[in-house]
Design a protein around this motif. Structure first.
Motif, PDB file in Angstrom:
ATOM      1  N   HIS C  78       0.844  -1.198   0.000  1.00 39.08           N
ATOM      2  CA  HIS C  78       0.000   0.000   0.000  1.00 39.08           C
ATOM      3  C   HIS C  78       0.879   1.248   0.000  1.00 39.08           C
ATOM      4  O   HIS C  78       1.871   1.308   0.722  1.00 39.08           O
ATOM      5  CB  HIS C  78      -0.900   0.027   1.234  1.00 39.08           C
ATOM      6  CG  HIS C  78      -1.799  -1.162   1.325  1.00 39.08           C
ATOM      7  ND1 HIS C  78      -3.072  -1.179   0.820  1.00 39.08           N
ATOM      8  CD2 HIS C  78      -1.587  -2.397   1.842  1.00 39.08           C
ATOM      9  CE1 HIS C  78      -3.622  -2.367   1.028  1.00 39.08           C
ATOM     10  NE2 HIS C  78      -2.741  -3.128   1.657  1.00 39.08           N
ATOM     11  N   ILE C  79       0.493   2.228  -0.788  1.00 39.46           N
ATOM     12  CA  ILE C  79       1.278   3.459  -0.867  1.00 39.46           C
ATOM     13  C   ILE C  79       0.439   4.648  -0.410  1.00 39.46           C
ATOM     14  O   ILE C  79      -0.734   4.783  -0.786  1.00 39.46           O
ATOM     15  CB  ILE C  79       1.753   3.714  -2.321  1.00 39.46           C
ATOM     16  CG1 ILE C  79       2.662   2.568  -2.806  1.00 39.46           C
ATOM     17  CG2 ILE C  79       2.478   5.051  -2.447  1.00 39.46           C
ATOM     18  CD1 ILE C  79       3.996   2.472  -2.105  1.00 39.46           C
ATOM     19  N   HIS C  80       1.056   5.503   0.419  1.00 41.60           N
ATOM     20  CA  HIS C  80       0.409   6.739   0.879  1.00 41.60           C
ATOM     21  C   HIS C  80       1.358   7.892   0.584  1.00 41.60           C
ATOM     22  O   HIS C  80       2.566   7.714   0.567  1.00 41.60           O
ATOM     23  CB  HIS C  80       0.140   6.697   2.384  1.00 41.60           C
ATOM     24  CG  HIS C  80      -0.581   5.454   2.819  1.00 41.60           C
ATOM     25  ND1 HIS C  80      -1.932   5.388   2.997  1.00 41.60           N
ATOM     26  CD2 HIS C  80      -0.112   4.207   3.093  1.00 41.60           C
ATOM     27  CE1 HIS C  80      -2.274   4.167   3.365  1.00 41.60           C
ATOM     28  NE2 HIS C  80      -1.185   3.433   3.435  1.00 41.60           N
ATOM     29  N   TRP C  81       0.789   9.038   0.370  1.00 39.88           N
ATOM     30  CA  TRP C  81       1.599  10.236   0.124  1.00 39.88           C
ATOM     31  C   TRP C  81       1.308  11.257   1.218  1.00 39.88           C
ATOM     32  O   TRP C  81       0.146  11.528   1.516  1.00 39.88           O
ATOM     33  CB  TRP C  81       1.270  10.842  -1.241  1.00 39.88           C
ATOM     34  CG  TRP C  81       1.528   9.930  -2.408  1.00 39.88           C
ATOM     35  CD1 TRP C  81       0.780   8.835  -2.776  1.00 39.88           C
ATOM     36  CD2 TRP C  81       2.592  10.027  -3.364  1.00 39.88           C
ATOM     37  NE1 TRP C  81       1.319   8.253  -3.901  1.00 39.88           N
ATOM     38  CE2 TRP C  81       2.426   8.965  -4.290  1.00 39.88           C
ATOM     39  CE3 TRP C  81       3.659  10.916  -3.539  1.00 39.88           C
ATOM     40  CZ2 TRP C  81       3.294   8.760  -5.366  1.00 39.88           C
ATOM     41  CZ3 TRP C  81       4.523  10.716  -4.618  1.00 39.88           C
ATOM     42  CH2 TRP C  81       4.341   9.656  -5.513  1.00 39.88           C
ATOM     43  N   GLU C  90      -0.799  11.824  10.647  1.00 41.32           N
ATOM     44  CA  GLU C  90      -2.221  11.472  10.575  1.00 41.32           C
ATOM     45  C   GLU C  90      -2.432  10.138   9.868  1.00 41.32           C
ATOM     46  O   GLU C  90      -3.251   9.319  10.290  1.00 41.32           O
ATOM     47  CB  GLU C  90      -3.009  12.589   9.859  1.00 41.32           C
ATOM     48  CG  GLU C  90      -3.223  13.816  10.736  1.00 41.32           C
ATOM     49  CD  GLU C  90      -3.697  15.039   9.950  1.00 41.32           C
ATOM     50  OE1 GLU C  90      -3.744  16.129  10.551  1.00 41.32           O
ATOM     51  OE2 GLU C  90      -4.010  14.901   8.742  1.00 41.32           O
ATOM     52  N   ILE C  91      -1.677   9.923   8.801  1.00 40.93           N
ATOM     53  CA  ILE C  91      -1.796   8.649   8.071  1.00 40.93           C
ATOM     54  C   ILE C  91      -1.402   7.483   8.981  1.00 40.93           C
ATOM     55  O   ILE C  91      -2.095   6.467   9.051  1.00 40.93           O
ATOM     56  CB  ILE C  91      -0.912   8.668   6.797  1.00 40.93           C
ATOM     57  CG1 ILE C  91      -1.468   9.678   5.790  1.00 40.93           C
ATOM     58  CG2 ILE C  91      -0.832   7.267   6.173  1.00 40.93           C
ATOM     59  CD1 ILE C  91      -0.518  10.014   4.647  1.00 40.93           C
ATOM     60  N   VAL C  92      -0.293   7.671   9.706  1.00 41.92           N
ATOM     61  CA  VAL C  92       0.162   6.602  10.608  1.00 41.92           C
ATOM     62  C   VAL C  92      -0.916   6.302  11.646  1.00 41.92           C
ATOM     63  O   VAL C  92      -1.304   5.147  11.846  1.00 41.92           O
ATOM     64  CB  VAL C  92       1.486   6.994  11.313  1.00 41.92           C
ATOM     65  CG1 VAL C  92       1.865   5.933  12.350  1.00 41.92           C
ATOM     66  CG2 VAL C  92       2.613   7.169  10.304  1.00 41.92           C
ATOM     67  N   LEU C  93      -1.411   7.353  12.265  1.00 49.34           N
ATOM     68  CA  LEU C  93      -2.396   7.151  13.338  1.00 49.34           C
ATOM     69  C   LEU C  93      -3.654   6.463  12.807  1.00 49.34           C
ATOM     70  O   LEU C  93      -4.191   5.553  13.434  1.00 49.34           O
ATOM     71  CB  LEU C  93      -2.749   8.492  13.992  1.00 49.34           C
ATOM     72  CG  LEU C  93      -3.725   8.403  15.171  1.00 49.34           C
ATOM     73  CD1 LEU C  93      -3.141   7.563  16.313  1.00 49.34           C
ATOM     74  CD2 LEU C  93      -4.094   9.790  15.702  1.00 49.34           C
ATOM     75  N   PRO C 119       5.584  11.630  20.038  1.00 49.32           N
ATOM     76  CA  PRO C 119       4.650  12.322  20.933  1.00 49.32           C
ATOM     77  C   PRO C 119       3.235  12.377  20.369  1.00 49.32           C
ATOM     78  O   PRO C 119       2.256  12.315  21.121  1.00 49.32           O
ATOM     79  CB  PRO C 119       5.244  13.736  21.077  1.00 49.32           C
ATOM     80  CG  PRO C 119       6.346  13.837  20.094  1.00 49.32           C
ATOM     81  CD  PRO C 119       6.754  12.467  19.712  1.00 49.32           C
ATOM     82  N   TYR C 120       3.137  12.470  19.053  1.00 46.71           N
ATOM     83  CA  TYR C 120       1.816  12.517  18.408  1.00 46.71           C
ATOM     84  C   TYR C 120       1.045  11.225  18.678  1.00 46.71           C
ATOM     85  O   TYR C 120      -0.133  11.251  19.028  1.00 46.71           O
ATOM     86  CB  TYR C 120       2.009  12.734  16.907  1.00 46.71           C
ATOM     87  CG  TYR C 120       0.733  12.817  16.104  1.00 46.71           C
ATOM     88  CD1 TYR C 120       0.029  14.019  15.993  1.00 46.71           C
ATOM     89  CD2 TYR C 120       0.221  11.692  15.448  1.00 46.71           C
ATOM     90  CE1 TYR C 120      -1.147  14.097  15.258  1.00 46.71           C
ATOM     91  CE2 TYR C 120      -0.952  11.756  14.706  1.00 46.71           C
ATOM     92  CZ  TYR C 120      -1.635  12.968  14.614  1.00 46.71           C
ATOM     93  OH  TYR C 120      -2.790  13.033  13.883  1.00 46.71           O
ATOM     94  N   LEU C 121       1.718  10.090  18.523  1.00 47.35           N
ATOM     95  CA  LEU C 121       1.051   8.797  18.739  1.00 47.35           C
ATOM     96  C   LEU C 121       0.780   8.561  20.224  1.00 47.35           C
ATOM     97  O   LEU C 121      -0.266   8.031  20.600  1.00 47.35           O
ATOM     98  CB  LEU C 121       1.900   7.661  18.166  1.00 47.35           C
ATOM     99  CG  LEU C 121       2.092   7.655  16.645  1.00 47.35           C
ATOM    100  CD1 LEU C 121       2.950   6.461  16.234  1.00 47.35           C
ATOM    101  CD2 LEU C 121       0.755   7.627  15.910  1.00 47.35           C
TER     102      LEU C 121
END
Lengths: 247, 193, 458
Positions: C78-81, C90-93, C119-121
């Motif tokens: 799967h590919i995300h940009w 945001e994509i990771v979360l 820290p975001y996660l």
């Protein structure tokens, strides 16, 4: 062959003897050397601090003063490197610049590459450590770099080897920066001094009596540390050693 | 514009008009007179070791050199020393108790002691890392000089996983002191058979 | 940054013993690198080739990224940009939340450091464990990595021992590196086995195959990514290389440049998820595509994050990673930081004596010292140099345009300064003289001596 002698501004003011030795070496070799009086500074301190506008003015001045000579010789690796490596940004395409860029030489490289003297008739029975000042070393390529996979060579050593009785001392870090770095020496004062102390210590521990090199600015920085800390070692501009045999 | 379009548009806008051509990558490089010797030395320098099996069987070699290994698994058919099927379950966590994994390597690289391991028969790639010790079986003579030759043999036309393994897992993150056995195998022997 | 590099460096230098210890530790790595590179006769050809491949790739980056995406998708990846750090995070979360991930193991990724992902996660309630030993150490200590390859190089083993006593309950006073590494091994095994997802960085993304390569010595990336069903890899757009066979060039350079090893213990090629799992690659820009437009700085995108420039930098070795105040320290960090925010990182282009050693160890031949030289011009152009410094240089330039004034000033200085009391000459304003003597002032300048000499001849 007409040679224009460029004496770095701070050497003119502070090191007349080392400067004079440069002239004496060239004249002793029978070369036609002229020192244009209107010369001042190559603009390196301004350029290295990011003041391009100011550096550009001085670069242009330098070009106008020196472009008429067949060769321009200076007792300074970093000023020559300024001309060769950094002037293009200001002078590219200007009349005479290509000649200036390719015909401005640091003293040692000029002697080594162009004049190739057989004998200097110098006696120098001391233990010498060579300071490979960075711009002469890595921009002008006066010696092989420790970082590169290349055959070892040193133009400074090749010339100094002609001095009778000279003994070269190997250092643990052959071409580490002394921390002078132009305005770096005051803008990063603590770092500059820390680097300088380490460099002097390397020479001291190796048993060096005289630290020599092609940049008086680096030597002035190390000498400043040596004098403050009263260390049993001395710096000497390479031209002062090479001129030793001239009477 | 979505992120992809924004990124690609920005790149397109910013790349220079005159572009660098792709260079020749087959540069002249070193060849070793004795690849076996070089491989052994390179592997030793990174904490591994290479042995060439002469007469004895792999089973006999394992019995002799790994007497303490209780749980032994292998992707190689016909070994009697193995007592766990590495492909038995679909979730790899059951491999956590493996003392010794005996796996197949395709070839070694003389310049750096690495072995190319890409085994379609092995269901769980984590086997190479989760086992306490690793024994890589490589066909005798399957050695190339450098990574240049190595990558001529590496293919990923289809999906899959493959890795160059050069010695055991290691770290020098504490005061630059080399410690063999970080997270993965604490020893990685290459056995030429 | 409240304090600039000079002040932070001064603090680091104040502990002379520790500063020299740090310098020697890094010099040792540099020496190993020299040794390894000199063992490869074609070393300089490899560097040339690597630099050109990278330049070529960046010049054609849009098409190589699309080729990578096409081939990755074909292999079920799967590919995300992500345009910036925020989008990346945001994509990771989102991916983690979709799979109800509670526990995440990560291998080293400077990109996720750059995006401040942890820290975001953590704010979203996810346990994030950095699994590279050095990173785990600094994570325990709530410190950022001080080096991109050696995250805990600023710590002595005793520091690590104390940290592990607190977090892993190791024996008091035991700071043996093998003992501590074993303790971390046990601790992290448990984390690996219980993780719901893994993240890795990407050393090289291969356009031709749609796969990517991760290099580690510890095996933490593979151990992490090989267990759970979800593997997310974050990749900066500049990590692309055209062909699988190009890896021959890069794998020969990377570890030798980084640590002096002939190759990393593991050079792992990912072209598929684990059995029954998912593999996601996030392609991240975060300011990189902007750097392409400036020819003076474009080369910084060639970086393969080996850390060689950091190890050789005489300034870094004596000031430590934290003196830079940017995610990546040393020469490459200074140029990347200056690109990101010249105002915030205005002292970084000057945290450099312009010695040029970095450019010569760089395996992809980035002109690092020239970039820092050029960044200084941006600092000045944006009026960030400081009024005093700029004025001094403006006045100096004016004097240099008027040789007679220069001669007069020199003459006056040579006449007056030697007569002044030391307390005035070496006042606080004289930064040179804080720890150094000034050279003795001569009676005459060279020009005066020359005039006298020529006069004599006449």
């Amino acid at each position: 062959m007409r040679i224009g002698l460029f004496i770095p501004c701070f050497m003119n003011e502070l090191y007349p003897e080392a400067s004079m030795d440069t002239l004496r070496i060239l004249e002793h070799l029978g070369l036609d050397v002229e020192y244009p009086f209107e010369q001042t500074c190559c603009g390196q301190p301004m350029a290295n601090t990011g003041c391009a506008k100011e550096a550009s003015v001085l670069a242009y001045r330098f070009l106008e003063i020196f472009k008429k000579y067949d060769y321009i010789v200076a007792p300074s690796g970093s000023c020559v490197s300024m001309v060769r490596q950094n002037y293009a940004q200001f002078l590219e395409g200007k009349d005479g610049f290509e000649h200036l860029r390719t015909h401005t030489y640091e003293l040692v490289e000029f002697l080594h590459d162009i004049i190739k003297p057989d004998n200097l008739h110098v006696k120098f029975p001391f233990k010498v450590g060579i300071h490979n000042s960075c711009h002469a070393h890595r921009h002008l390529r006066l010696a092989s770099m420790s970082e590169r996979n290349e055959a070892p060579f040193s133009k400074i050593k090749a010339l100094l080897e002609k001095a009778e009785g000279i003994e070269f001392v190997e250092l643990t870090r052959v071409d580490e920066c002394c921390g002078f770095g132009g305005t770096f020496c005051v803008s990063e004062e603590a770092m500059s001094v820390a680097m300088g102390k380490d460099r002097v210590q390397d020479h001291l521990k190796a048993g060096v009596q005289i630290i020599t090199g092609v940049d008086m600015s680096c030597l002035m920085h190390m000498q400043g540390i040596i004098d403050r800390d009263k260390l049993p070692i001395k710096t000497m501009y390479v031209g002062q050693i090479l001129a030793g045999g001239i009477v | 514009m979505n992120a992809k379009e924004k990124i690609l548009a920005n790149i397109k806008n910013n790349v220079p008009a005159i572009k660098e051509p792709m260079p020749q990558t087959n540069i002249a490089h070193v060849h070793f007179e004795n690849k076996e010797e070089k491989f052994e030395a390179a592997l030793a320098s990174v904490g591994g070791n290479a042995i060439t099996l002469s007469h004895e069987s792999i089973d006999a070699f394992v019995a002799k050199h790994y007497p303490d290994a209780k749980v032994i698994t292998s992707t190689i058919d016909g070994l009697t020393c193995k007592n766990k099927d590495a492909n038995e379950q679909d979730t790899p966590h059951f491999l956590e108790d493996v003392d010794l994994a005996i796996v197949e390597g395709e070839f070694g690289v003389a310049e750096n002691g690495a072995v190319w391991v890409k085994n379609p028969k092995n269901k769980h790639r984590v086997l190479y890392f989760i086992a306490q010790r690793l024994l890589i079986i490589v066909p005798k003579g399957a050695l190339v000089d450098t990574m240049h030759e190595a990558y001529e043999r590496v293919k990923f036309n289809t999906s899959g996983y493959g890795t160059f393994i050069s010695g055991p897992s290691k770290t020098a993150d504490i005061e630059q002191a080399l410690v063999i056995g970080a997270h993965g195998p604490t020893d990685a022997c290459v056995l030429f058979v | 940054m409240s304090q600039g590099h000079p002040e932070l460096a001064e603090k680091f230098i104040a502990n002379d013993e520790r500063m020299h210890w740090h310098d020697k530790a890094l010099w040792f790595v540099r020496a190993k690198r020299d040794n390894a590179s000199k063992g490869v006769a074609e070393w300089e050809d490899l560097r040339d080739c690597a630099a050109k491949i990278k330049m070529h790739t960046i010049d054609h980056l849009d098409s190589y990224l699309l080729e990578f995406e096409k081939n990755a998708l074909a292999k079920g990846i799967h590919i995300h940009w992500a345009y910036d750090a925020q989008e990346h995070n945001e994509i990771v979360l989102k991916l983690l939340q979709e799979k109800k991930v509670q526990k995440l193991v990560k291998s080293k990724s400077m990109l996720t450091e750059e995006c401040h992902l942890n820290p975001y996660l953590e704010a979203a309630g996810i346990e994030v464990v950095d699994t590279d030993l050095g990173e785990r150490i600094v994570q325990f200590r709530k410190e950022p990595p001080s080096h991109i390859v050696l995250p805990a190089i600023h710590l002595k083993k005793e520091d690590v021992g104390t940290t592990f006593e607190e977090f892993l309950h190791t024996q008091k006073g035991n700071s043996d590196p093998t003992y501590l590494t074993r303790a971390a091994r046990v601790h992290l095994r448990e984390k690996f086995l219980n993780a719901d997802a893994a993240m890795t960085g990407v050393n090289f993304g291969i356009a031709e195959t749609g796969g990517f390569v991760v290099c580690t010595n510890e095996g933490n990336a593979d151990l992490g990514a090989g267990l759970p069903k979800l593997h997310i890899a974050s990749m900066g757009i500049e990590k692309i290389i055209p062909k699988l066979s190009d890896l021959a060039i890069f794998t020969r350079l990377l570890a030798r440049s980084a640590t002096g090893q002939p190759v990393t213990s593991y050079t792992s090629h990912y072209h598929a998820p684990v059995v029954g799992g998912e593999l996601h690659v996030i392609i991240v820009d975060n300011g990189r595509s902007d750097i392409i437009k400036d020819k003076d700085f474009r080369q910084s995108l060639q970086c393969i994050r080996c850390g060689a420039c950091i190890n050789t930098c005489p300034v870094y070795r004596r000031s430590g990673g934290y003196s830079y105040g940017y995610t990546i320290p040393g020469p490459i960090g200074s140029t990347l930081g200056a690109n990101r925010n010249i105002s915030l990182y205005k002292t970084l282009p000057f945290a450099c004596s312009l010695c040029g050693s970095c450019s010569n160890v760089c395996p992809v031949k980035i002109d690092l010292d020239q970039q820092l030289y050029k960044h200084r011009q941006t600092v000045v152009a944006q009026n960030l140099l400081g009024f005093k410094k700029h004025t001094i240089l403006k006045v100096a330039t004016w004097v240099m345009k008027h040789p007679k004034i220069l001669d007069f000033s020199g003459k006056m200085a040579r006449a007056i300064v030697p007569k002044l009391p030391r307390s005035i000459v070496y006042s606080k304003a004289n930064l040179w003289g804080k720890q150094r003597e000034l050279p003795p002032f001569p009676k005459q300048s060279f020009k005066e001596a020359y005039q006298a000499k020529k006069g004599d001849r006449k």
